[in-house]
Design a protein around this motif. Structure first.
Motif, PDB file in Angstrom:
ATOM      1  N   THR A  17      25.480  35.402  10.140  1.00 28.17           N
ATOM      2  CA  THR A  17      24.201  35.793  10.743  1.00 28.17           C
ATOM      3  C   THR A  17      24.235  37.231  11.221  1.00 28.17           C
ATOM      4  O   THR A  17      23.259  37.968  11.045  1.00 28.17           O
ATOM      5  CB  THR A  17      23.876  34.849  11.902  1.00 28.17           C
ATOM      6  OG1 THR A  17      24.026  33.524  11.450  1.00 28.17           O
ATOM      7  CG2 THR A  17      22.465  35.043  12.362  1.00 28.17           C
ATOM      8  N   ILE A  18      25.381  37.660  11.792  1.00 24.64           N
ATOM      9  CA  ILE A  18      25.494  39.061  12.220  1.00 24.64           C
ATOM     10  C   ILE A  18      25.365  39.986  11.019  1.00 24.64           C
ATOM     11  O   ILE A  18      24.638  40.984  11.051  1.00 24.64           O
ATOM     12  CB  ILE A  18      26.833  39.283  12.952  1.00 24.64           C
ATOM     13  CG1 ILE A  18      26.796  38.613  14.312  1.00 24.64           C
ATOM     14  CG2 ILE A  18      27.105  40.767  13.141  1.00 24.64           C
ATOM     15  CD1 ILE A  18      28.107  38.644  15.021  1.00 24.64           C
ATOM     16  N   ALA A  20      23.823  39.314   8.314  1.00 30.26           N
ATOM     17  CA  ALA A  20      22.451  39.252   7.790  1.00 30.26           C
ATOM     18  C   ALA A  20      21.515  40.132   8.598  1.00 30.26           C
ATOM     19  O   ALA A  20      20.653  40.803   8.023  1.00 30.26           O
ATOM     20  CB  ALA A  20      21.952  37.812   7.799  1.00 30.26           C
ATOM     21  N   ILE A  21      21.675  40.153   9.915  1.00 28.28           N
ATOM     22  CA  ILE A  21      20.701  40.923  10.694  1.00 28.28           C
ATOM     23  C   ILE A  21      21.059  42.394  10.768  1.00 28.28           C
ATOM     24  O   ILE A  21      20.229  43.197  11.160  1.00 28.28           O
ATOM     25  CB  ILE A  21      20.513  40.359  12.112  1.00 28.28           C
ATOM     26  CG1 ILE A  21      21.739  40.567  12.963  1.00 28.28           C
ATOM     27  CG2 ILE A  21      20.117  38.924  12.086  1.00 28.28           C
ATOM     28  CD1 ILE A  21      21.516  40.182  14.388  1.00 28.28           C
ATOM     29  N   GLU A  23      22.146  43.959   8.002  1.00 25.19           N
ATOM     30  CA  GLU A  23      22.044  44.441   6.626  1.00 25.19           C
ATOM     31  C   GLU A  23      20.702  45.137   6.419  1.00 25.19           C
ATOM     32  O   GLU A  23      19.665  44.640   6.819  1.00 25.19           O
ATOM     33  CB  GLU A  23      22.185  43.252   5.666  1.00 25.19           C
ATOM     34  CG  GLU A  23      22.164  43.587   4.226  1.00 25.19           C
ATOM     35  CD  GLU A  23      23.294  44.511   3.832  1.00 25.19           C
ATOM     36  OE1 GLU A  23      22.995  45.595   3.343  1.00 25.19           O
ATOM     37  OE2 GLU A  23      24.472  44.142   4.041  1.00 25.19           O
ATOM     38  N   LYS A  24      20.737  46.309   5.780  1.00 27.41           N
ATOM     39  CA  LYS A  24      19.499  47.065   5.546  1.00 27.41           C
ATOM     40  C   LYS A  24      18.769  46.554   4.314  1.00 27.41           C
ATOM     41  O   LYS A  24      17.551  46.596   4.238  1.00 27.41           O
ATOM     42  CB  LYS A  24      19.866  48.542   5.366  1.00 27.41           C
ATOM     43  CG  LYS A  24      18.729  49.489   5.561  1.00 27.41           C
ATOM     44  CD  LYS A  24      19.232  50.908   5.434  1.00 27.41           C
ATOM     45  CE  LYS A  24      18.103  51.823   5.020  1.00 27.41           C
ATOM     46  NZ  LYS A  24      18.595  53.102   4.575  1.00 27.41           N
ATOM     47  N   PRO A  26      17.225  43.865   2.040  1.00 21.60           N
ATOM     48  CA  PRO A  26      16.732  42.504   2.317  1.00 21.60           C
ATOM     49  C   PRO A  26      17.360  41.424   1.455  1.00 21.60           C
ATOM     50  O   PRO A  26      17.571  40.314   1.939  1.00 21.60           O
ATOM     51  CB  PRO A  26      15.237  42.613   2.046  1.00 21.60           C
ATOM     52  CG  PRO A  26      14.913  44.034   2.062  1.00 21.60           C
ATOM     53  CD  PRO A  26      16.124  44.771   1.664  1.00 21.60           C
ATOM     54  N   ALA A  29      20.627  40.477   2.891  1.00 22.82           N
ATOM     55  CA  ALA A  29      20.398  39.720   4.123  1.00 22.82           C
ATOM     56  C   ALA A  29      20.073  38.266   3.807  1.00 22.82           C
ATOM     57  O   ALA A  29      20.581  37.348   4.468  1.00 22.82           O
ATOM     58  CB  ALA A  29      19.269  40.359   4.921  1.00 22.82           C
ATOM     59  N   ILE A  30      19.252  38.045   2.770  1.00 25.76           N
ATOM     60  CA  ILE A  30      18.907  36.672   2.393  1.00 25.76           C
ATOM     61  C   ILE A  30      20.148  35.912   1.936  1.00 25.76           C
ATOM     62  O   ILE A  30      20.346  34.748   2.294  1.00 25.76           O
ATOM     63  CB  ILE A  30      17.840  36.684   1.272  1.00 25.76           C
ATOM     64  CG1 ILE A  30      16.547  37.307   1.776  1.00 25.76           C
ATOM     65  CG2 ILE A  30      17.568  35.295   0.771  1.00 25.76           C
ATOM     66  CD1 ILE A  30      15.787  36.476   2.718  1.00 25.76           C
ATOM     67  N   LEU A  33      22.193  34.948   4.817  1.00 23.28           N
ATOM     68  CA  LEU A  33      21.519  33.897   5.567  1.00 23.28           C
ATOM     69  C   LEU A  33      21.674  32.547   4.884  1.00 23.28           C
ATOM     70  O   LEU A  33      21.813  31.524   5.550  1.00 23.28           O
ATOM     71  CB  LEU A  33      20.036  34.257   5.689  1.00 23.28           C
ATOM     72  CG  LEU A  33      19.363  33.747   6.938  1.00 23.28           C
ATOM     73  CD1 LEU A  33      20.051  34.319   8.140  1.00 23.28           C
ATOM     74  CD2 LEU A  33      17.929  34.159   6.944  1.00 23.28           C
ATOM     75  N   ARG A  85      16.811  52.607   9.459  1.00 26.03           N
ATOM     76  CA  ARG A  85      17.641  51.891  10.430  1.00 26.03           C
ATOM     77  C   ARG A  85      17.123  52.220  11.828  1.00 26.03           C
ATOM     78  O   ARG A  85      16.895  53.380  12.156  1.00 26.03           O
ATOM     79  CB  ARG A  85      19.087  52.337  10.276  1.00 26.03           C
ATOM     80  CG  ARG A  85      20.069  51.478  11.035  1.00 26.03           C
ATOM     81  CD  ARG A  85      21.476  51.790  10.584  1.00 26.03           C
ATOM     82  NE  ARG A  85      21.795  51.129   9.324  1.00 26.03           N
ATOM     83  CZ  ARG A  85      22.089  49.845   9.226  1.00 26.03           C
ATOM     84  NH1 ARG A  85      22.070  49.085  10.285  1.00 26.03           N
ATOM     85  NH2 ARG A  85      22.381  49.318   8.057  1.00 26.03           N
TER      86      ARG A  85
END
Lengths: 163, 102
Positions: A17-18, A20-21, A23-24, A26, A29-30, A33, A85
């Motif tokens: 989760t860290i 994922a949040i 990550e620039k 998307p 990030a998915i 996640l 960012r």
């Protein structure tokens, strides 16, 4: 054995989760996640909720995340071009609120003297479905109406307008 | 009960804080904002299932299922709105979406 598995899975969930949040990009990030949700599904299985674990896999990691991925790829947001960012001033209220949550949690953990006695039996799928369709039958109807409204709203928003 | 209830509480709180940080930090990108909401709802679901396991009642699992249905409705509407707004303004920056009709 199960305790060790739980702590490994908790570590995986938090780290994924860290990542994922922060990550620039998307799409990355998915994917992080989805990793987190798979680990969370195994945690649900360990907590004697196999049905919820299956739904987590099918609906969350399967449907919702694929929907996100579909929208990201359809709108071509993969480059992360205009997504800057955020600066430190943006992070400050978030960090303050997270600090408040974690401080209150620390107070709760340290102040608890008498542990709540755990229940002896675990709810199985039969008990789950009995509760779902007898005690919460009205809630099922409301949730299904909500899903219907969501479908109608999504169709209305997604329709092509004639120029 | 495999682990103490407090440890599950700690895990759910950390997960919720991470989702909150994601929502508050990525205010400019609507996709990351929705991801943060997903993380927070997952933390709530974890807490419901942990409570269901702890007290031996199935109600917590029922509410986890309700949260899941609610989330899928919310995500489908929100992503339809993202597609609609992106078609109009060519951006996913939330600050650009200050009005519904223009």
């Amino acid at each position: 054995m199960e305790q060790i598995l739980f702590y490994i899975l908790a570590t995986v969930i938090v780290i994924a989760t860290i990542l994922a949040i922060t990550e620039k990009h998307p799409v990355h990030a998915i994917v992080y996640l989805v990793t987190s949700f798979f680990a969370l599904a195994v945690v649900f299985y360990l907590l004697a909720a196999p049905l919820i674990a299956m739904f987590e896999m099918i609906i969350y990691a399967g449907a919702v995340m694929v929907l996100f991925m579909f929208v990201i790829m359809m709108l071509d947001l993969g480059g992360g071009g205009d997504a800057k960012r955020p600066s430190l001033a943006h992070c400050l209220p978030a960090l303050v609120l997270a600090g408040v949550i974690l401080a209150s949690l620390g107070l709760l953990v340290t102040a608890r003297s008498s542990a709540i006695p755990a229940a002896s039996h675990m709810p199985d799928v039969r008990e789950f479905s009995t509760t779902l369709f007898t005690k919460y039958g009205v809630a099922i109807e409301i949730i299904s109406m909500q899903l219907l409204f969501a479908v109608v709203g999504a169709l209305y928003l997604g329709r092509r307008r004639k120029p | 009960m495999i682990v103490p209830f407090t440890h599950l509480l700690v895990l759910a709180s950390i997960l919720f804080s991470l989702g909150l940080i994601c929502v508050l930090v990525w205010r400019s990108n609507i996709i990351m904002l929705l991801i943060g909401i997903e993380i927070m709802l997952n933390a709530a679901m974890l807490l419901f299932v942990a409570g269901s396991n702890h007290w031996g009642m199935a109600d917590g699992q029922v509410f986890a299922l309700m949260i899941m249905a609610m989330t899928s409705a919310e995500v489908s509407l929100a992503l339809a709105m993202v597609v609609y707004l992106h078609r109009r303004k060519r951006t996913v920056n939330v600050d650009e979406f200050s009005e519904l009709k223009d």
